[in-house]
Structures are given as structure tokens and as C-alpha cells.
Design a protein around this motif. Structure first.
Motif, PDB file in Angstrom:
ATOM      1  N   VAL A 168       0.846  -1.193   0.000  1.00  0.00           N
ATOM      2  CA  VAL A 168       0.000   0.000   0.000  1.00  0.00           C
ATOM      3  C   VAL A 168       0.881   1.243   0.000  1.00  0.00           C
ATOM      4  O   VAL A 168       2.039   1.206   0.407  1.00  0.00           O
ATOM      5  CB  VAL A 168      -0.932   0.026   1.235  1.00  0.00           C
ATOM      6  CG1 VAL A 168      -1.898  -1.136   1.207  1.00  0.00           C
ATOM      7  CG2 VAL A 168      -0.127   0.009   2.527  1.00  0.00           C
ATOM      8  N   GLU A 169       0.312   2.334  -0.479  1.00  0.00           N
ATOM      9  CA  GLU A 169       1.043   3.592  -0.460  1.00  0.00           C
ATOM     10  C   GLU A 169       1.119   4.127   0.956  1.00  0.00           C
ATOM     11  O   GLU A 169       0.267   3.852   1.795  1.00  0.00           O
ATOM     12  CB  GLU A 169       0.326   4.626  -1.335  1.00  0.00           C
ATOM     13  CG  GLU A 169       0.388   4.347  -2.810  1.00  0.00           C
ATOM     14  CD  GLU A 169      -0.238   5.498  -3.587  1.00  0.00           C
ATOM     15  OE1 GLU A 169       0.381   6.585  -3.642  1.00  0.00           O
ATOM     16  OE2 GLU A 169      -1.334   5.307  -4.111  1.00  0.00           O
ATOM     17  N   GLY A 170       2.182   4.906   1.197  1.00  0.00           N
ATOM     18  CA  GLY A 170       2.282   5.611   2.464  1.00  0.00           C
ATOM     19  C   GLY A 170       2.715   4.748   3.620  1.00  0.00           C
ATOM     20  O   GLY A 170       3.391   3.725   3.459  1.00  0.00           O
ATOM     21  N   LEU A 171       2.300   5.156   4.804  1.00  0.00           N
ATOM     22  CA  LEU A 171       2.699   4.466   6.022  1.00  0.00           C
ATOM     23  C   LEU A 171       1.883   3.206   6.256  1.00  0.00           C
ATOM     24  O   LEU A 171       0.695   3.144   5.928  1.00  0.00           O
ATOM     25  CB  LEU A 171       2.519   5.395   7.228  1.00  0.00           C
ATOM     26  CG  LEU A 171       3.396   6.645   7.282  1.00  0.00           C
ATOM     27  CD1 LEU A 171       3.005   7.500   8.481  1.00  0.00           C
ATOM     28  CD2 LEU A 171       4.873   6.287   7.348  1.00  0.00           C
ATOM     29  N   ARG A 172       2.527   2.206   6.858  1.00  0.00           N
ATOM     30  CA  ARG A 172       1.808   1.030   7.325  1.00  0.00           C
ATOM     31  C   ARG A 172       1.179   1.335   8.684  1.00  0.00           C
ATOM     32  O   ARG A 172       1.556   2.286   9.369  1.00  0.00           O
ATOM     33  CB  ARG A 172       2.764  -0.160   7.459  1.00  0.00           C
ATOM     34  CG  ARG A 172       3.420  -0.608   6.149  1.00  0.00           C
ATOM     35  CD  ARG A 172       4.240  -1.864   6.378  1.00  0.00           C
ATOM     36  NE  ARG A 172       4.806  -2.391   5.153  1.00  0.00           N
ATOM     37  CZ  ARG A 172       6.109  -2.338   4.844  1.00  0.00           C
ATOM     38  NH1 ARG A 172       6.965  -1.782   5.690  1.00  0.00           N
ATOM     39  NH2 ARG A 172       6.538  -2.850   3.710  1.00  0.00           N
ATOM     40  N   ARG A 173       0.223   0.506   9.067  1.00  0.00           N
ATOM     41  CA  ARG A 173      -0.425   0.701  10.366  1.00  0.00           C
ATOM     42  C   ARG A 173       0.593   0.660  11.498  1.00  0.00           C
ATOM     43  O   ARG A 173       0.535   1.468  12.442  1.00  0.00           O
ATOM     44  CB  ARG A 173      -1.488  -0.372  10.586  1.00  0.00           C
ATOM     45  CG  ARG A 173      -2.765  -0.186   9.788  1.00  0.00           C
ATOM     46  CD  ARG A 173      -3.725  -1.326  10.066  1.00  0.00           C
ATOM     47  NE  ARG A 173      -5.004  -1.117   9.410  1.00  0.00           N
ATOM     48  CZ  ARG A 173      -5.998  -1.996   9.420  1.00  0.00           C
ATOM     49  NH1 ARG A 173      -5.834  -3.162  10.038  1.00  0.00           N
ATOM     50  NH2 ARG A 173      -7.130  -1.735   8.799  1.00  0.00           N
ATOM     51  N   GLU A 174       1.529  -0.308  11.426  1.00  0.00           N
ATOM     52  CA  GLU A 174       2.495  -0.435  12.525  1.00  0.00           C
ATOM     53  C   GLU A 174       3.402   0.789  12.617  1.00  0.00           C
ATOM     54  O   GLU A 174       3.857   1.161  13.709  1.00  0.00           O
ATOM     55  CB  GLU A 174       3.324  -1.707  12.373  1.00  0.00           C
ATOM     56  CG  GLU A 174       4.064  -1.841  11.047  1.00  0.00           C
ATOM     57  CD  GLU A 174       3.295  -2.632  10.003  1.00  0.00           C
ATOM     58  OE1 GLU A 174       3.948  -3.265   9.165  1.00  0.00           O
ATOM     59  OE2 GLU A 174       2.038  -2.596  10.052  1.00  0.00           O
ATOM     60  N   GLU A 175       3.635   1.450  11.482  1.00  0.00           N
ATOM     61  CA  GLU A 175       4.466   2.657  11.503  1.00  0.00           C
ATOM     62  C   GLU A 175       3.718   3.830  12.124  1.00  0.00           C
ATOM     63  O   GLU A 175       4.304   4.626  12.874  1.00  0.00           O
ATOM     64  CB  GLU A 175       4.933   2.990  10.085  1.00  0.00           C
ATOM     65  CG  GLU A 175       5.926   1.977   9.538  1.00  0.00           C
ATOM     66  CD  GLU A 175       6.174   2.128   8.048  1.00  0.00           C
ATOM     67  OE1 GLU A 175       7.278   1.750   7.593  1.00  0.00           O
ATOM     68  OE2 GLU A 175       5.269   2.615   7.331  1.00  0.00           O
ATOM     69  N   VAL A 176       2.437   3.936  11.835  1.00  0.00           N
ATOM     70  CA  VAL A 176       1.630   4.972  12.492  1.00  0.00           C
ATOM     71  C   VAL A 176       1.594   4.718  13.992  1.00  0.00           C
ATOM     72  O   VAL A 176       1.706   5.655  14.807  1.00  0.00           O
ATOM     73  CB  VAL A 176       0.202   4.999  11.920  1.00  0.00           C
ATOM     74  CG1 VAL A 176      -0.647   6.032  12.661  1.00  0.00           C
ATOM     75  CG2 VAL A 176       0.219   5.302  10.437  1.00  0.00           C
ATOM     76  N   ALA A 177       1.460   3.456  14.375  1.00  0.00           N
ATOM     77  CA  ALA A 177       1.415   3.113  15.794  1.00  0.00           C
ATOM     78  C   ALA A 177       2.704   3.516  16.497  1.00  0.00           C
ATOM     79  O   ALA A 177       2.663   4.073  17.607  1.00  0.00           O
ATOM     80  CB  ALA A 177       1.168   1.606  15.952  1.00  0.00           C
TER      81      ALA A 177
END
Length: 306
Positions: free
Chosen positions: A34-43
Motif C-alpha cells: 500500500v502507499e504511504g505508512l503502514r499501520r504499525e508505523e503509524v502506531a
């Protein structure tokens, strides 16, 4: 409309626009799905567990604290309007409470104020872009919107933009005006849950206009309080006007919008000419054009969305 779906799509579109490099993270190995940040990176950026952030993105947002929501907003680099929208979505996802009713008529004093500015086009609109009232010059400026309005209810700028081809002539910068209108509707959607008229408006526009559907899917939010708008009027041609949108204290969700030309400009001359042709009787819709559906309490079984 489903609040959980709105939360999920809003957060997904926000993280899709930020790259790991932009967020100060290592790019990682391998191709991203996916484009952009992964969920774990946002976390990581927000200081929460991956599972907890995933629950919030799936729509379980009502129980999240303001501190956590602000941390997520900072991680995703939200501006003030996006941050407020996230808070509004959290409230919309919680227990339904009675919200202040948004009036469908204006107070006589507000109409008198607009009428006391005969050289300034002025209108009052709500968050779903209904034109509740105007002064004579405002009615003349929006002549196309009023004259081509059909059916019951109030003239609505969003309906005119997306359902009437003439709107592309009226607004030479149609693409920008349309984006601004949809972003305003997105912000309003979370502020006033439970409004049947809003659900009907978004449903009509989504099923009738592909342009609206594409813009709605972006989940951009904004509140445009000032700027410049170009309007092509059938009598005086194209004019550029600076607008100011002022919140009306004591009238939930209503804005007084005024338009001013640059002094000495062709637009100023055109506006004076237009004013000489307008009459005070043109200033407001009929009382029976107000919408009875404009209430704050959702009907049984109805989604808690306007």
C-alpha cells in the motif's frame, strides 16, 4: 452512512499520503503493498500498540482518549481542520446525544444586517451548503442557483454544482470550487450526526454524480473562511470577488458569507451595475421552502449521520 466506515477510510487516506521518509522512518526492505505508512508505523509514531491503532482505524474510536487521538493526528501530520474532524468522528461514534438543532430560518436581525449592506452581496448558509437567505445583491449574484432551483426545500450550492451543467459556466474555477464544497460537506458530516436531510443530500449526489463520488472518496476536509471566487454572471460577465465566511454566534452551524471586489476593479463596476438591477424583494426564499427534516434527533433505526 456508517461512522466506522468513515473513520476507517479517513485514516487510511491520511496515512497513504505520507511516506516513511517524510515521517523520519527508515524506508524498510521490499515492495510495499500500500502507499504511504503502514499501520504499525503509524502506531510507532503515535506511541501506541499496532493492535490498538488497528482497532481505531477499523472504527473502534469512541473509547479512545483525546490524548491518543491527538497523538495519531500528530503522527499523520493533520492540520487543525483534520484534527478537529477526527475529534468530531470520535464523538459521532459514541452514544447518540441530542445536538443543538440547526435552524432552517434566520433571525430577522440577521436579515436586517444583510439588507443594511446594499452594496455587498451577502448570504447565510449552513454546513450542507443550503442558502437560507440573502440580501438583494446576494440574490442577484446567485441568480443562476436560485433560478434553476427546482423542487421543494432550499437552494443548495452542492446540488447546483454537481447536478446542473450550467454550474461550470457560473464558476470558471469549477474543479476548485467543487473540491472545496465536498471538503466542507465531509467536515460537516461528523459535526452534525443524526440529520436526515444530510443523508438524503449525500445519497443523491453520490448516486447521481461520478465527480462527487470521486471527491467524497478522498475524505479531504476543510473550512474555507476566506478566499477569492470567480463568478460568471449572465448579465455582467465574469467577476472576481473576495469572500469572508463568518460564524453567526448563537446560530449553530450557520455562516454569514460576504463578497467584496477589489476597489476600482472591473468587478466593482460590474457589482454596482448588478446592484442597480436588483430589488430588495429578491433577498430570501419563501418561508415554506424551509426543510421540516432539519432536526437533530435521528429516526428509529437511522444511522447517526446527517
Amino acid at each position: 452512512m456508517d461512522v466506522s466506515k468513515q473513520v476507517r477510510e479517513f485514516l487510511m487516506t491520511r496515512r497513504a499520503r505520507i511516506s516513511p521518509e517524510d515521517a523520519g522512518l527508515p524506508p524498510g526492505d521490499g515492495k510495499r503493498r500500500v502507499e504511504g505508512l503502514r499501520r504499525e508505523e503509524v502506531a510507532v509514531l503515535a506511541g501506541v500498540s499496532t493492535e490498538y491503532y488497528a482497532q481505531i482505524e477499523r472504527g473502534d474510536i469512541a473509547r479512545a482518549s483525546e490524548e491518543i487521538l491527538h497523538a495519531i493526528a500528530s503522527a499523520l501530520r493533520f492540520d487543525d481542520v483534520e484534527r478537529q474532524h477526527l475529534m468530531d468522528l470520535s464523538r459521532a461514534a459514541g452514544p447518540r446525544t441530542r445536538r443543538p438543532q440547526q435552524p432552517s430560518r434566520i433571525h430577522a436581525n440577521v436579515q436586517q444586517l444583510m439588507d443594511a449592506m446594499p452594496g455587498v452581496p451577502a448570504s447565510v448558509q449552513n454546513g450542507r451548503l443550503d442558502l437560507l437567505a440573502t440580501n438583494a445583491l446576494g440574490r442577484a449574484l446567485y441568480a443562476e442557483v436560485y433560478d434553476r432551483h427546482t423542487g421543494t426545500g432550499l437552494p443548495n450550492l452542492a446540488r447546483y454544482l454537481f447536478l446542473d451543467e450550467r454550474s461550470r459556466q457560473t464558476f470558471p474555477d469549477w474543479d476548485a470550487v467543487a473540491e472545496d464544497a465536498v471538503a466542507t460537506l465531509q467536515a460537516e458530516a461528523a459535526r452534525q450526526p443524526g440529520m436526515k436531510a444530510f443523508v438524503q443530500l449525500i445519497g443523491q449526489l453520490s448516486t447521481t454524480s461520478r465527480e462527487f463520488g470521486a471527491l467524497w472518496a478522498k475524505h479531504n476536509v476543510s473550512t474555507h473562511q476566506r478566499g477569492t471566487k470567480r463568478v460568471h454572471h449572465p448579465l455582467v460577465g465574469e467577476i472576481a470577488l473576495n469572500y469572508e465566511a463568518l460564524e453567526l454566534p448563537g446560530f449553530a452551524g450557520l455562516q454569514l458569507v460576504t463578497f467584496l471586489p477589489e476597489p476600482g476593479s472591473r468587478a466593482a463596476d460590474a457589482l454596482r451595475l448588478l446592484g442597480s438591477w436588483s430589488t430588495p424583494e429578491q433577498h430570501a426564499p419563501n418561508a415554506d421552502e424551509t426543510e421540516a427534516a432539519d432536526v437533530a434527533t435521528p429516526e428509529p433505526g437511522e444511522s447517526a449521520w446527517r
